[in-house]
Design an enzyme around this catalytic site. Structure first.
Site, PDB file in Angstrom:
ATOM      1  CG  ASP A  53      -9.624   1.344  -7.503  1.00 46.74           C
ATOM      2  OD1 ASP A  53     -10.035   2.900  -7.394  1.00 46.74           O
ATOM      3  OD2 ASP A  53      -9.936   0.576  -6.629  1.00 46.74           O
ATOM      4  CG  ASN A  61      -6.209   5.624   4.124  1.00 50.85           C
ATOM      5  OD1 ASN A  61      -5.015   5.836   4.104  1.00 50.85           O
ATOM      6  ND2 ASN A  61      -7.177   5.918   2.517  1.00 50.85           N
ATOM      7  CG  ASP A  70      -0.218   9.912   2.133  1.00 52.67           C
ATOM      8  OD1 ASP A  70      -1.765  10.017   1.531  1.00 52.67           O
ATOM      9  OD2 ASP A  70      -0.426  11.040   2.876  1.00 52.67           O
ATOM     10  CD  GLU A  96      -9.539   4.186  -3.822  1.00 48.58           C
ATOM     11  OE1 GLU A  96     -10.756   4.027  -3.474  1.00 48.58           O
ATOM     12  OE2 GLU A  96      -9.271   6.267  -3.487  1.00 48.58           O
TER      13      GLU A  96
END
Length: 181
Positions: A53, A61, A70, A96
């Site tokens: 993770d 983000n 991304d 994620e």
């Protein structure tokens, strides 16, 4: 007829692949893990699972935009592919989160590979393409579990997931093996 076969094969492969990362998608991961667990019950080899993770991914983000998020996901997926063995199965597990199924791999080797992935990502600060603005170091918390004879898919995932959350709760940017208590 040959063209139709090729198109069908391509469509089947596309249905198993996460478009963003190029890793297996969650559906393909679930199917592969079920297959490996069934095979494991018939053999005596070792099987491990990594759950990875990205730490503080929402912050990436929110600060740099979803396009950069991304790019971080793609970079991480490519990094994983560099460190895992050819017979391992890497997948995008969720937003994620990523996972690696590691057949014929003992727990200590799975931990070693997980640490290589973690440390490689942590020691390379990432930059925005074009502007070269640094987004800083991106880190991973990784949980590792090893197959036990009475395991189900859910129990193997649960132990890796709990180990990953222990890594997060213990300060992030680390690899934790399942608890044997």
């Amino acid at each position: 007829m040959q063209l139709m076969r090729q198109e069908l094969a391509h469509a089947r492969e596309t249905a198993k692949t996460d478009a963003l990362t190029g890793l297996f998608n969650r559906r393909a991961f679930d199917q592969k893990l079920d297959e490996y667990i069934e095979a494991q019950k018939q053999s005596n080899s070792e099987l491990c699972l990594l759950i990875l993770d990205l730490d503080h991914f929402k912050q990436v983000n929110d600060t740099f935009g979803h396009q950069m998020g991304d790019n971080v996901l793609r970079y991480t997926a490519n990094l994983m592919k560099q460190h895992i063995a050819e017979h391992h199965c890497a997948a995008r597990y969720g937003g994620e989160e990523m996972a690696v199924i590691m057949p014929n791999t003992p727990l200590n080797k799975a931990m070693e590979i997980a640490e290589k992935i973690r440390s490689s990502l942590a020691r390379h600060p990432l930059k925005c393409k074009g502007s070269k603005e640094s987004i800083g170091n991106v880190t991973l918390s990784i949980g590792v579990s090893g197959f036990k004879i009475n395991d189900s898919t859910e129990s193997l995932i649960d132990r890796a997931d709990k180990a990953m959350y222990r890594a997060k709760n213990n300060g992030r940017n680390q690899v934790m093996a399942e608890s044997f208590l």
